[in-house]
Write a protein that holds these residues in place. Structure first.
Motif, PDB file in Angstrom:
ATOM      1  N   ALA A 262       0.832  -1.206   0.000  1.00 25.60           N
ATOM      2  CA  ALA A 262       0.000   0.000   0.000  1.00 25.60           C
ATOM      3  C   ALA A 262       0.867   1.257   0.000  1.00 25.60           C
ATOM      4  CB  ALA A 262      -0.922  -0.012   1.211  1.00 25.60           C
ATOM      5  N   ALA A 263       1.948   1.195   0.780  1.00 27.13           N
ATOM      6  CA  ALA A 263       2.851   2.358   0.824  1.00 27.13           C
ATOM      7  C   ALA A 263       3.477   2.606  -0.544  1.00 27.13           C
ATOM      8  CB  ALA A 263       3.936   2.122   1.875  1.00 27.13           C
ATOM      9  N   PRO A 281      -4.375  -5.781  -3.057  1.00 28.25           N
ATOM     10  CA  PRO A 281      -4.977  -7.094  -3.337  1.00 28.25           C
ATOM     11  C   PRO A 281      -4.040  -8.021  -4.092  1.00 28.25           C
ATOM     12  CG  PRO A 281      -5.975  -5.389  -4.707  1.00 28.25           C
ATOM     13  CD  PRO A 281      -5.150  -4.695  -3.677  1.00 28.25           C
ATOM     14  N   MET A 282      -3.154  -7.455  -4.917  1.00 22.59           N
ATOM     15  CA  MET A 282      -2.201  -8.312  -5.622  1.00 22.59           C
ATOM     16  C   MET A 282      -1.257  -8.988  -4.634  1.00 22.59           C
ATOM     17  SD  MET A 282      -1.218  -6.020  -8.986  1.00 22.59           S
ATOM     18  CE  MET A 282       0.135  -7.122  -9.408  1.00 22.59           C
ATOM     19  N   LEU A 284      -1.847  -9.689  -1.432  1.00 28.40           N
ATOM     20  CA  LEU A 284      -2.600 -10.718  -0.704  1.00 28.40           C
ATOM     21  C   LEU A 284      -2.870 -11.929  -1.586  1.00 28.40           C
ATOM     22  CD1 LEU A 284      -5.153  -8.484   1.238  1.00 28.40           C
ATOM     23  CD2 LEU A 284      -3.120  -9.612   2.154  1.00 28.40           C
ATOM     24  N   GLY A 285      -3.187 -11.672  -2.845  1.00 29.42           N
ATOM     25  CA  GLY A 285      -3.435 -12.765  -3.775  1.00 29.42           C
ATOM     26  C   GLY A 285      -2.200 -13.619  -4.018  1.00 29.42           C
ATOM     27  N   LEU A 286      -1.045 -12.963  -4.124  1.00 28.87           N
ATOM     28  CA  LEU A 286       0.200 -13.702  -4.320  1.00 28.87           C
ATOM     29  C   LEU A 286       0.520 -14.582  -3.116  1.00 28.87           C
ATOM     30  CD1 LEU A 286       2.413 -10.972  -6.030  1.00 28.87           C
ATOM     31  CD2 LEU A 286       1.642 -13.129  -7.061  1.00 28.87           C
ATOM     32  N   VAL A 287       0.304 -14.049  -1.899  1.00 27.78           N
ATOM     33  CA  VAL A 287       0.555 -14.843  -0.696  1.00 27.78           C
ATOM     34  C   VAL A 287      -0.400 -16.031  -0.647  1.00 27.78           C
ATOM     35  CG1 VAL A 287       0.468 -14.865   1.820  1.00 27.78           C
ATOM     36  CG2 VAL A 287       1.496 -12.921   0.624  1.00 27.78           C
ATOM     37  N   ALA A 288      -1.691 -15.770  -0.901  1.00 31.53           N
ATOM     38  CA  ALA A 288      -2.671 -16.853  -0.879  1.00 31.53           C
ATOM     39  C   ALA A 288      -2.344 -17.908  -1.936  1.00 31.53           C
ATOM     40  CB  ALA A 288      -4.083 -16.299  -1.092  1.00 31.53           C
TER      41      ALA A 288
END
Length: 345
Positions: A262-263, A281-282, A284-288
């Protein structure tokens, strides 16, 4: 805690709030196990339910020969109260939404009686019963929800074990101070704290892979319930890290990563506009996605891919709980740490 000698036998302590049907099923399973116990045994139900549920619990305790005790809200404090009122020198901990096998007293008593004094407890595996609910089908992949329950099936010893299926020597329990009566969360982490204190005091928790407790599937049938449990576990882990710093390890918290993204996104807003914030969201999506790949292992089916990604996405609630707790505890360094698994020592 008291150093008084207690009679030989096993006392079972079960904390409860609500869950009347599940507690009744547990009482029935414990009654069947008590009838096969090689030593005297008792069951103590420690409750802080509302008046209607409390009345039902009292009636069920009378029917199945259990002792009903009114207790505090905190689960650790409930269990401590149960132990304080127990008669016997061995204590079995299990939960209200579980069912024990008929041989649990026989096996856990034999293990502890036959073991040397350095063995402080014995743990058996716990398996969540099958459900056809959609949430259950993908959350069955979750190691955060299931690994700690099932670990005694594949280990000889563990640093700590869940209190769904754990028997301990009362003397050891009292020596290490029992469960915490206060913590960041009302429930969650008290079993880890007890196990770590026993481990650090030089006691071993051995595993009996054949004594299997069954956990009610309701905890994974609901997406809301699964999210709430994971968020609570994430918060409790950070609290555990503060009181057991020697058991910490570096971790990548998805929401710490998302905050960094975000920063960066904010810096890029003048150049890319609002699209720069898609970095969150990218991330978080990559981690998931990475975690989903680890969950499914060699299973390359489309169904496994979909289920593990859904599971890994819900598992992010654990990271969110840890992220929030780091600020609640005023310890930003915790944004980069977590607790070592029970089989890592």
């Amino acid at each position: 805690m008291s150093a008084v000698e207690h009679e030989r036998g096993m006392s079972v302590v079960v904390p409860v709030k609500g869950r009347v049907p599940q507690m009744r099923a547990q009482l029935a399973s414990l009654r069947a196990a008590m009838d096969r116990s090689p030593e005297p045994a008792e069951v103590l139900v420690v409750d802080d339910s509302d008046p209607a549920d409390a009345a039902s619990h009292q009636l069920n305790c009378e029917e199945f020969g259990a002792r009903y005790v009114t207790g505090p809200r905190h689960v650790g404090a409930k269990r401590n109260l149960g132990v304080a009122q127990a008669r016997y020198d061995l204590i079995l901990f299990t939960d209200s939404d579980c069912r024990v096998p008929p041989e649990i007293f026989e096996r856990h008593i034999k293990t502890l009686r036959d073991a040397g004094p350095s063995v402080g407890g014995v743990a058996g595996p716990t398996f969540v019963e099958h459900s056809d609910a959609p949430t259950y089908r993908f959350m069955r992949w979750s190691k955060l929800l299931n690994d700690d329950l099932e670990r005694p099936r594949r280990r000889a010893t563990v640093t700590w074990a869940t209190t769904t299926n754990l028997a301990v020597r009362r003397k050891v329990f009292e020596e290490v101070g029992g469960f915490p009566s206060e913590s960041l969360t009302i429930v969650g982490g008290e079993d880890v704290d007890l196990g770590i204190k026993m481990f650090d005091a030089g006691y071993t928790t051995v595993c009996d892979p054949e004594t299997v407790v069954i956990h009610d599937h309701a905890s994974t049938d609901s997406l809301t319930t699964a999210c709430r449990r994971l968020f609570t576990y994430g918060r409790s882990e950070q609290w555990l890290c503060t009181i057991h710093p020697g058991h910490r390890r570096p971790v990548v918290n998805a929401f710490t990563l998302a905050t960094a993204a975000a920063a960066v996104g904010m810096v890029l807003v003048p150049r890319f506009g609002g699209r720069g914030l898609l970095a969150v969201p990218m991330a978080l999506g990559l981690v998931a996605g990475a975690r989903a790949q680890r969950l499914r292992g060699s299973n390359r089916s489309a169904r496994a891919a979909a289920e593990t990604f859904a599971c890994a996405s819900v598992d992010l609630m654990f990271d969110l709980g840890g992220f929030v707790a780091a600020f609640e505890l005023r310890r930003p360094g915790m944004l980069f740490t977590g607790l070592r698994p029970a089989d890592a020592d």
